[in-house]
Write a protein that holds these residues in place. Sequence first.
Motif, PDB file in Angstrom:
ATOM      1  N   THR A  25       0.830  -1.194   0.000  1.00 47.70           N
ATOM      2  CA  THR A  25       0.000   0.000   0.000  1.00 47.70           C
ATOM      3  C   THR A  25       0.867   1.247   0.000  1.00 47.70           C
ATOM      4  O   THR A  25       1.999   1.231   0.519  1.00 47.70           O
ATOM      5  CB  THR A  25      -0.936   0.062   1.230  1.00 47.70           C
ATOM      6  N   TYR A  26       0.349   2.308  -0.578  1.00 46.40           N
ATOM      7  CA  TYR A  26       1.004   3.619  -0.566  1.00 46.40           C
ATOM      8  C   TYR A  26      -0.033   4.657  -0.170  1.00 46.40           C
ATOM      9  O   TYR A  26      -1.200   4.529  -0.516  1.00 46.40           O
ATOM     10  CB  TYR A  26       1.559   3.975  -1.946  1.00 46.40           C
ATOM     11  N   TYR A  27       0.434   5.698   0.508  1.00 46.17           N
ATOM     12  CA  TYR A  27      -0.449   6.782   0.913  1.00 46.17           C
ATOM     13  C   TYR A  27       0.216   8.130   0.657  1.00 46.17           C
ATOM     14  O   TYR A  27       1.439   8.271   0.797  1.00 46.17           O
ATOM     15  CB  TYR A  27      -0.775   6.695   2.410  1.00 46.17           C
ATOM     16  N   ALA A  28      -0.595   9.107   0.327  1.00 43.80           N
ATOM     17  CA  ALA A  28      -0.100  10.477   0.282  1.00 43.80           C
ATOM     18  C   ALA A  28       0.208  10.913   1.708  1.00 43.80           C
ATOM     19  O   ALA A  28      -0.474  10.498   2.657  1.00 43.80           O
ATOM     20  CB  ALA A  28      -1.146  11.390  -0.337  1.00 43.80           C
ATOM     21  N   ASP A  29       1.217  11.753   1.865  1.00 41.70           N
ATOM     22  CA  ASP A  29       1.597  12.216   3.201  1.00 41.70           C
ATOM     23  C   ASP A  29       0.430  12.898   3.905  1.00 41.70           C
ATOM     24  O   ASP A  29       0.296  12.804   5.130  1.00 41.70           O
ATOM     25  CB  ASP A  29       2.775  13.184   3.106  1.00 41.70           C
ATOM     26  N   SER A  30      -0.407  13.566   3.138  1.00 42.23           N
ATOM     27  CA  SER A  30      -1.505  14.335   3.728  1.00 42.23           C
ATOM     28  C   SER A  30      -2.588  13.460   4.361  1.00 42.23           C
ATOM     29  O   SER A  30      -3.395  13.959   5.150  1.00 42.23           O
ATOM     30  CB  SER A  30      -2.145  15.219   2.654  1.00 42.23           C
ATOM     31  N   VAL A  31      -2.609  12.154   4.038  1.00 41.43           N
ATOM     32  CA  VAL A  31      -3.654  11.279   4.588  1.00 41.43           C
ATOM     33  C   VAL A  31      -3.093  10.147   5.441  1.00 41.43           C
ATOM     34  O   VAL A  31      -3.866   9.388   6.036  1.00 41.43           O
ATOM     35  CB  VAL A  31      -4.544  10.692   3.467  1.00 41.43           C
ATOM     36  N   LYS A  32      -1.788  10.023   5.517  1.00 44.14           N
ATOM     37  CA  LYS A  32      -1.189   8.953   6.322  1.00 44.14           C
ATOM     38  C   LYS A  32      -1.645   9.023   7.763  1.00 44.14           C
ATOM     39  O   LYS A  32      -1.663  10.081   8.371  1.00 44.14           O
ATOM     40  CB  LYS A  32       0.346   9.046   6.274  1.00 44.14           C
ATOM     41  N   GLY A  33      -2.015   7.873   8.293  1.00 44.74           N
ATOM     42  CA  GLY A  33      -2.477   7.807   9.674  1.00 44.74           C
ATOM     43  C   GLY A  33      -3.949   8.109   9.840  1.00 44.74           C
ATOM     44  O   GLY A  33      -4.515   7.874  10.915  1.00 44.74           O
ATOM     45  N   ARG A  34      -4.590   8.627   8.781  1.00 45.15           N
ATOM     46  CA  ARG A  34      -6.022   8.945   8.854  1.00 45.15           C
ATOM     47  C   ARG A  34      -6.848   8.071   7.904  1.00 45.15           C
ATOM     48  O   ARG A  34      -7.983   7.716   8.222  1.00 45.15           O
ATOM     49  CB  ARG A  34      -6.255  10.418   8.502  1.00 45.15           C
ATOM     50  N   PHE A  35      -6.286   7.761   6.745  1.00 43.86           N
ATOM     51  CA  PHE A  35      -6.996   6.975   5.726  1.00 43.86           C
ATOM     52  C   PHE A  35      -6.387   5.580   5.651  1.00 43.86           C
ATOM     53  O   PHE A  35      -5.180   5.403   5.820  1.00 43.86           O
ATOM     54  CB  PHE A  35      -6.880   7.625   4.357  1.00 43.86           C
ATOM     55  N   THR A  36      -7.237   4.602   5.334  1.00 45.16           N
ATOM     56  CA  THR A  36      -6.780   3.230   5.133  1.00 45.16           C
ATOM     57  C   THR A  36      -7.433   2.661   3.881  1.00 45.16           C
ATOM     58  O   THR A  36      -8.664   2.683   3.757  1.00 45.16           O
ATOM     59  CB  THR A  36      -7.143   2.340   6.330  1.00 45.16           C
ATOM     60  N   ILE A  37      -6.595   2.160   2.971  1.00 51.04           N
ATOM     61  CA  ILE A  37      -7.106   1.512   1.770  1.00 51.04           C
ATOM     62  C   ILE A  37      -7.098   0.009   1.978  1.00 51.04           C
ATOM     63  O   ILE A  37      -6.173  -0.533   2.609  1.00 51.04           O
ATOM     64  CB  ILE A  37      -6.277   1.912   0.520  1.00 51.04           C
ATOM     65  N   SER A  38      -8.108  -0.657   1.470  1.00 50.48           N
ATOM     66  CA  SER A  38      -8.194  -2.111   1.605  1.00 50.48           C
ATOM     67  C   SER A  38      -8.929  -2.670   0.395  1.00 50.48           C
ATOM     68  O   SER A  38      -9.515  -1.922  -0.386  1.00 50.48           O
ATOM     69  CB  SER A  38      -8.932  -2.493   2.895  1.00 50.48           C
ATOM     70  N   ARG A  39      -8.886  -3.975   0.247  1.00 49.62           N
ATOM     71  CA  ARG A  39      -9.592  -4.592  -0.858  1.00 49.62           C
ATOM     72  C   ARG A  39     -10.139  -5.953  -0.454  1.00 49.62           C
ATOM     73  O   ARG A  39      -9.613  -6.597   0.453  1.00 49.62           O
ATOM     74  CB  ARG A  39      -8.694  -4.719  -2.090  1.00 49.62           C
ATOM     75  N   ASP A  40     -11.193  -6.359  -1.140  1.00 52.01           N
ATOM     76  CA  ASP A  40     -11.786  -7.672  -0.949  1.00 52.01           C
ATOM     77  C   ASP A  40     -11.910  -8.295  -2.337  1.00 52.01           C
ATOM     78  O   ASP A  40     -12.841  -7.974  -3.091  1.00 52.01           O
ATOM     79  CB  ASP A  40     -13.158  -7.544  -0.276  1.00 52.01           C
ATOM     80  N   ASN A  41     -10.975  -9.141  -2.696  1.00 54.38           N
ATOM     81  CA  ASN A  41     -10.963  -9.687  -4.051  1.00 54.38           C
ATOM     82  C   ASN A  41     -12.117 -10.655  -4.303  1.00 54.38           C
ATOM     83  O   ASN A  41     -12.510 -10.869  -5.445  1.00 54.38           O
ATOM     84  CB  ASN A  41      -9.628 -10.370  -4.328  1.00 54.38           C
ATOM     85  N   ALA A  42     -12.663 -11.225  -3.248  1.00 53.41           N
ATOM     86  CA  ALA A  42     -13.822 -12.096  -3.419  1.00 53.41           C
ATOM     87  C   ALA A  42     -15.049 -11.299  -3.843  1.00 53.41           C
ATOM     88  O   ALA A  42     -15.933 -11.817  -4.541  1.00 53.41           O
ATOM     89  CB  ALA A  42     -14.111 -12.843  -2.128  1.00 53.41           C
ATOM     90  N   LYS A  43     -15.092 -10.034  -3.431  1.00 56.96           N
ATOM     91  CA  LYS A  43     -16.231  -9.171  -3.769  1.00 56.96           C
ATOM     92  C   LYS A  43     -15.892  -8.151  -4.848  1.00 56.96           C
ATOM     93  O   LYS A  43     -16.735  -7.336  -5.211  1.00 56.96           O
ATOM     94  CB  LYS A  43     -16.717  -8.442  -2.515  1.00 56.96           C
ATOM     95  N   ASN A  44     -14.649  -8.179  -5.340  1.00 58.34           N
ATOM     96  CA  ASN A  44     -14.214  -7.218  -6.365  1.00 58.34           C
ATOM     97  C   ASN A  44     -14.416  -5.778  -5.917  1.00 58.34           C
ATOM     98  O   ASN A  44     -14.966  -4.948  -6.653  1.00 58.34           O
ATOM     99  CB  ASN A  44     -14.958  -7.455  -7.686  1.00 58.34           C
ATOM    100  N   THR A  45     -13.974  -5.470  -4.717  1.00 54.19           N
ATOM    101  CA  THR A  45     -14.122  -4.118  -4.200  1.00 54.19           C
ATOM    102  C   THR A  45     -12.815  -3.599  -3.619  1.00 54.19           C
ATOM    103  O   THR A  45     -11.973  -4.360  -3.135  1.00 54.19           O
ATOM    104  CB  THR A  45     -15.196  -4.042  -3.107  1.00 54.19           C
ATOM    105  N   VAL A  46     -12.671  -2.292  -3.679  1.00 51.92           N
ATOM    106  CA  VAL A  46     -11.588  -1.574  -3.009  1.00 51.92           C
ATOM    107  C   VAL A  46     -12.245  -0.493  -2.156  1.00 51.92           C
ATOM    108  O   VAL A  46     -13.146   0.203  -2.625  1.00 51.92           O
ATOM    109  CB  VAL A  46     -10.611  -0.933  -4.006  1.00 51.92           C
ATOM    110  N   ALA A  47     -11.826  -0.376  -0.919  1.00 57.53           N
ATOM    111  CA  ALA A  47     -12.436   0.579  -0.001  1.00 57.53           C
ATOM    112  C   ALA A  47     -11.410   1.597   0.480  1.00 57.53           C
ATOM    113  O   ALA A  47     -10.205   1.335   0.493  1.00 57.53           O
ATOM    114  CB  ALA A  47     -13.051  -0.142   1.187  1.00 57.53           C
ATOM    115  N   LEU A  48     -11.909   2.751   0.876  1.00 58.12           N
ATOM    116  CA  LEU A  48     -11.064   3.781   1.485  1.00 58.12           C
ATOM    117  C   LEU A  48     -11.771   4.247   2.757  1.00 58.12           C
ATOM    118  O   LEU A  48     -12.816   4.906   2.686  1.00 58.12           O
ATOM    119  CB  LEU A  48     -10.856   4.959   0.540  1.00 58.12           C
TER     120      LEU A  48
END
Length: 122
Positions: free
Chosen positions: A58-81
């Motif tokens: 995973t990579y994050y912009a400095d402005s959102v580090k520690g506040r935003f989390t990206i994740s994915r569920d490949n069984a459901k074909n989704t990416v969340a923020l």
Amino acid sequence: QVQLVESGGGLVQAGGSLRLSCAASGRTFKNYAGAWFRQAPGKEREFVAAISWSGSGTYYADSVKGRFTISRDNAKNTVALQMNSLKPEDTAVYYCASRNSISTKGSDYDYWGQGTQVTVSS
């Protein structure tokens, strides 16, 4: 082809949370990296977060580090923020994007959603 549809945007007070979701269809999305970008009025599009096809990178912009989390569920074909501790400066249209390998550059991405508005009031 990969089709992407974002959801979950809305209006929230500063300090609040929102969870964006990106639903993918078409080619085997589990083999593609996913990312979120945003564009505020009068500003250029900027990178927010990216995740590899496996979810291990995973990579994050400095402005959102520690506040935003990206994740994915490949069984459901989704990416969340997951966006916590939101600030007024997070107000923007948020776009989901996908390509065959992870990148932080918008110009590298082949597939884009239509965007979802996030507004953070002070």
